[in-house]
Motif scaffolding. Structure first.
Motif, PDB file in Angstrom:
ATOM      1  N   ASP A 111     -29.516  -1.152   2.291  1.00  6.87           N
ATOM      2  CA  ASP A 111     -29.418  -1.728   0.818  1.00  6.87           C
ATOM      3  C   ASP A 111     -29.283  -3.371   0.894  1.00  6.87           C
ATOM      4  O   ASP A 111     -28.395  -3.819   1.195  1.00  6.87           O
ATOM      5  N   PRO A 112     -30.206  -4.295   0.713  1.00  7.30           N
ATOM      6  CA  PRO A 112     -30.061  -5.754   0.853  1.00  7.30           C
ATOM      7  C   PRO A 112     -29.351  -6.470  -0.156  1.00  7.30           C
ATOM      8  O   PRO A 112     -28.987  -7.419  -0.110  1.00  7.30           O
ATOM      9  N   TRP A 113     -28.912  -5.694  -1.249  1.00 11.22           N
ATOM     10  CA  TRP A 113     -28.257  -6.357  -2.266  1.00 11.22           C
ATOM     11  C   TRP A 113     -26.855  -5.739  -2.647  1.00 11.22           C
ATOM     12  O   TRP A 113     -25.981  -6.730  -2.940  1.00 11.22           O
ATOM     13  N   SER A 114     -26.527  -4.775  -2.180  1.00 14.68           N
ATOM     14  CA  SER A 114     -25.059  -4.151  -2.416  1.00 14.68           C
ATOM     15  C   SER A 114     -24.396  -4.742  -1.098  1.00 14.68           C
ATOM     16  O   SER A 114     -23.062  -4.983  -1.429  1.00 14.68           O
ATOM     17  N   ALA A 115     -24.967  -5.069  -0.047  1.00 13.50           N
ATOM     18  CA  ALA A 115     -24.084  -5.607   1.230  1.00 13.50           C
ATOM     19  C   ALA A 115     -23.621  -7.128   0.785  1.00 13.50           C
ATOM     20  O   ALA A 115     -22.539  -7.242   0.934  1.00 13.50           O
ATOM     21  N   PRO A 116     -24.351  -7.901   0.194  1.00 13.92           N
ATOM     22  CA  PRO A 116     -23.625  -9.191  -0.244  1.00 13.92           C
ATOM     23  C   PRO A 116     -22.728  -9.252  -1.287  1.00 13.92           C
ATOM     24  O   PRO A 116     -21.792  -9.670  -1.285  1.00 13.92           O
ATOM     25  N   LEU A 117     -23.102  -8.110  -2.220  1.00 12.97           N
ATOM     26  CA  LEU A 117     -22.104  -7.903  -3.306  1.00 12.97           C
ATOM     27  C   LEU A 117     -20.491  -7.496  -2.609  1.00 12.97           C
ATOM     28  O   LEU A 117     -19.431  -7.876  -3.102  1.00 12.97           O
ATOM     29  N   ALA A 118     -20.816  -6.446  -1.670  1.00 16.64           N
ATOM     30  CA  ALA A 118     -19.535  -5.959  -0.977  1.00 16.64           C
ATOM     31  C   ALA A 118     -18.771  -7.061  -0.410  1.00 16.64           C
ATOM     32  O   ALA A 118     -17.403  -7.109  -0.395  1.00 16.64           O
ATOM     33  N   TYR A 119     -19.524  -8.105   0.399  1.00 16.36           N
ATOM     34  CA  TYR A 119     -18.802  -8.959   1.012  1.00 16.36           C
ATOM     35  C   TYR A 119     -18.114 -10.178  -0.227  1.00 16.36           C
ATOM     36  O   TYR A 119     -16.858 -10.331   0.147  1.00 16.36           O
ATOM     37  N   LEU A 120     -18.825 -10.276  -1.165  1.00 19.60           N
ATOM     38  CA  LEU A 120     -18.128 -11.314  -2.017  1.00 19.60           C
ATOM     39  C   LEU A 120     -17.038 -10.755  -2.618  1.00 19.60           C
ATOM     40  O   LEU A 120     -15.793 -11.121  -2.800  1.00 19.60           O
ATOM     41  N   SER A 121     -17.115  -9.266  -3.117  1.00 20.62           N
ATOM     42  CA  SER A 121     -15.905  -8.437  -4.044  1.00 20.62           C
ATOM     43  C   SER A 121     -14.820  -8.445  -2.997  1.00 20.62           C
ATOM     44  O   SER A 121     -13.731  -8.682  -3.679  1.00 20.62           O
ATOM     45  N   GLU A 122     -15.081  -8.241  -1.761  1.00 14.32           N
ATOM     46  CA  GLU A 122     -13.898  -8.385  -0.799  1.00 14.32           C
ATOM     47  C   GLU A 122     -13.053  -9.639  -0.666  1.00 14.32           C
ATOM     48  O   GLU A 122     -11.836  -9.733  -0.790  1.00 14.32           O
ATOM     49  N   ALA A 123     -13.986 -10.804  -0.692  1.00 15.79           N
ATOM     50  CA  ALA A 123     -13.258 -12.088  -0.837  1.00 15.79           C
ATOM     51  C   ALA A 123     -12.604 -12.367  -1.844  1.00 15.79           C
ATOM     52  O   ALA A 123     -11.538 -13.087  -1.997  1.00 15.79           O
ATOM     53  N   VAL A 124     -13.136 -12.092  -3.085  1.00 16.73           N
ATOM     54  CA  VAL A 124     -12.441 -11.982  -4.509  1.00 16.73           C
ATOM     55  C   VAL A 124     -11.216 -11.421  -4.316  1.00 16.73           C
ATOM     56  O   VAL A 124     -10.329 -11.827  -4.980  1.00 16.73           O
ATOM     57  N   ALA A 125     -11.168 -10.149  -4.121  1.00 15.80           N
ATOM     58  CA  ALA A 125      -9.807  -9.251  -4.031  1.00 15.80           C
ATOM     59  C   ALA A 125      -8.988 -10.055  -3.478  1.00 15.80           C
ATOM     60  O   ALA A 125      -7.712  -9.743  -3.221  1.00 15.80           O
ATOM     61  N   LEU A 126      -9.439 -10.971  -2.158  1.00 14.62           N
ATOM     62  CA  LEU A 126      -8.359 -11.506  -1.251  1.00 14.62           C
ATOM     63  C   LEU A 126      -7.901 -13.019  -1.696  1.00 14.62           C
ATOM     64  O   LEU A 126      -7.271 -13.833  -1.118  1.00 14.62           O
ATOM     65  N   GLY A 127      -8.638 -13.224  -3.069  1.00 18.66           N
ATOM     66  CA  GLY A 127      -8.276 -14.505  -3.641  1.00 18.66           C
ATOM     67  C   GLY A 127      -9.277 -15.602  -3.824  1.00 18.66           C
ATOM     68  O   GLY A 127      -9.095 -16.639  -4.354  1.00 18.66           O
ATOM     69  N   ALA A 128     -10.443 -15.430  -2.882  1.00 18.96           N
ATOM     70  CA  ALA A 128     -11.331 -16.325  -3.263  1.00 18.96           C
ATOM     71  C   ALA A 128     -11.951 -16.640  -4.660  1.00 18.96           C
ATOM     72  O   ALA A 128     -11.859 -15.557  -5.637  1.00 18.96           O
ATOM     73  N   ARG A 129     -12.617 -17.636  -4.928  1.00 21.84           N
ATOM     74  CA  ARG A 129     -13.154 -17.936  -6.137  1.00 21.84           C
ATOM     75  C   ARG A 129     -14.603 -17.920  -6.226  1.00 21.84           C
ATOM     76  O   ARG A 129     -15.150 -18.573  -5.086  1.00 21.84           O
ATOM     77  N   PHE A 130     -15.330 -17.703  -7.203  1.00 25.18           N
ATOM     78  CA  PHE A 130     -16.750 -17.851  -7.226  1.00 25.18           C
ATOM     79  C   PHE A 130     -17.150 -18.413  -8.446  1.00 25.18           C
ATOM     80  O   PHE A 130     -16.814 -18.161  -9.478  1.00 25.18           O
TER      81      PHE A 130
END
Length: 470
Positions: free
Chosen positions: A158-177
């Motif tokens: 799935d080409p769209w869920s993969a990057p969403l998962a990557y960013l969601s993990e980053a946000v959970a670790l405190g990253a900002r979007f």
């Protein structure tokens, strides 16, 4: 909109990643996992607003990558990490395998060379087949097939869920979007002062993952241009789910110097994809489809798999790849200014993204102080959209079905809107839920979706006509 307002007086980031395509999402995740205070800056309303939203969704092995190249190493590293993490992030892997198909004697002779390159690249599971042998693995192939190279480990994701998962993990670790924040200029004086359309951002280091605008971002950061983006348009046709029974495997052509060629392949969502074309153009922002080219794609698909003739078309779309004057990735590091550019990431970017992210972190370590990883970094699963796994409509108490073509529930749409990385426009909602992506392309569910998303999207659904027609 941003998930959290950025205050330049209070926030000095360790790294600012510019461009929220698949590579940018993977990079910000990797830095967050390493303990960096990271921010992802995107000029669009959502992730995947550029090249990353339109691709063939193949997880490549690198069998045809240039031997000993950095691209090959990054594809292999990215693929391996995806295989290691996809289950814990609830990301699909559709194990299709691929056939590189030769349709005449000249192409058949080239298969051995392709196989030799693949073996030199360390790829297992390569088998030369006669036309008859290949058709036994996929009976619907045309009997004109001369020969094929089986590549056992090319698969579909799935080409769209993969990057969403990557960013969601980053946000959970405190990253900002930070969304709707086009980079306007950058100035370095021991730290980076970035001027964006959403306000200033300060960071110790920058990583340029701006895709189709990678060269422009380098210039706005004050660097002399070292590459030029030459957009290459690819048009696609998506066939109805009824076509999937005829295409259980990825069908690849013998590639040329310019393009990997027209692919016929299944998707994780139960459809069949035909494309892409390879058309040079100047416009970096708009990729239009045209009827003549789409008819040619349908004709070519029917030549390869005759059973596809007359199959209903679910959707058509076009995307742009950030090609440059070189086939190689355009990766640069400016240590004295703590800046990294990951440019010219073309059709293999989905496969190499996690590898590119690790590479960026390694480059960062050559000029920055060591980072302190968090003690725990639990995986962040994302909702499944693939037909090969259980969908929400198959679970108890799913409630209202909003999109009947793709069987998308109200619960799924509400979960997307309330998630840590909510969609910013209708395209983002579609990519998170598949609402409006089925046979009617939103004709029946559009009004209901407009009602549900009123006041919740940066770009209101009612005026997001261009993405609605994708």
């Amino acid at each position: 909109m941003s998930l959290t307002p950025v205050s330049p007086r209070e926030d000095l980031f360790d790294v600012a990643v510019i461009g929220a395509g698949v590579v940018g999402c993977a990079v910000v995740r990797r830095f967050a996992l390493a303990g960096a205070k990271a921010i992802l800056i995107e000029k669009g309303a959502d992730i995947l607003c550029g090249a990353s939203k339109a691709n063939s969704a193949i997880l490549h092995t690198g069998f045809d990558a240039p031997p000993s190249s950095l691209e090959l190493a990054l594809i292999r590293a990215g693929r391996q990490e995806y295989l290691e993490i996809h289950e814990s992030r609830n990301l699909p892997l559709v194990r299709t395998g691929a056939l590189v198909c030769a349709w005449n004697d000249d192409e058949a002779e080239r298969l051995e060379s392709i196989a030799e390159t693949g073996r030199a690249n360390g790829i297992d599971g390569l088998t030369l087949l006669s036309g008859a042998e290949a058709r036994r693995t996929m009976p619907a192939l045309s009997d004109r097939l001369a020969a094929a190279l089986e590549v056992r480990d090319e698969h579909v994701i799935d080409p769209w869920s993969a990057p969403l998962a990557y960013l969601s993990e980053a946000v959970a670790l405190g990253a900002r979007f930070l969304r709707q924040a086009e980079l306007l200029a950058g100035r370095f004086d021991d730290i980076w002062h970035l001027e964006t359309s959403a306000g200033p951002v300060s960071a110790r280091a920058v990583v340029n993952t701006a895709g189709l605008h990678g060269d422009t971002v380098d210039e706005r950061l004050g660097f002399a241009p070292e590459f030029r983006i030459k957009p290459r348009k690819g048009q696609f046709v998506v066939l109805d789910k009824a076509a999937a029974r005829h295409v259980p495997r990825i069908v690849l052509p013998v590639p040329t110097e310019i393009t990997k060629g027209i692919v016929v392949c299944p998707t994780a969502f139960g459809n069949v994809l035909i494309g892409p074309t390879a058309e040079e153009q100047e416009d970096r922002n708009r990729a239009a489809v045209d009827a003549r080219t789409l008819q040619a794609l349908l004709a070519r698909g029917s030549e390869i798999v005759p059973a596809l003739a007359g199959m209903p078309v679910t959707a058509v779309y076009a995307g742009l790849r950030p090609a440059t004057e070189s086939k190689a990735y355009r990766i640069f590091v400016r240590r004295e200014k703590r800046a990294i550019t990951l440019g010219g990431i073309r059709s293999t970017g989905l496969s190499s993204a996690l590898g590119l992210a690790r590479h960026a972190l390694e480059l960062h370590a050559t000029f920055a102080a060591p980072l302190a990883p968090p003690q725990t970094a639990p995986p962040v699963p994302v909702p499944n959209l693939a037909e090969t796994r259980e969908r929400d409509w198959q679970r108890p108490d799913h409630g209202e079905i909003v999109c009947h073509c793709e069987l998308v529930t109200r619960r799924e749409i509400e979960a997307a809107l309330e998630s840590p990385v909510p969609p910013g426009d209708f395209g983002g909602l579609r990519r998170r839920t598949r609402a409006g992506m089925g046979r009617c392309q939103g004709f029946y569910c559009h009004a209901r979706l407009a009602e549900m998303t009123k006041g919740r999207l940066a770009t209101p659904l009612a005026v997001d006509a261009e993405d609605r027609n994708r």
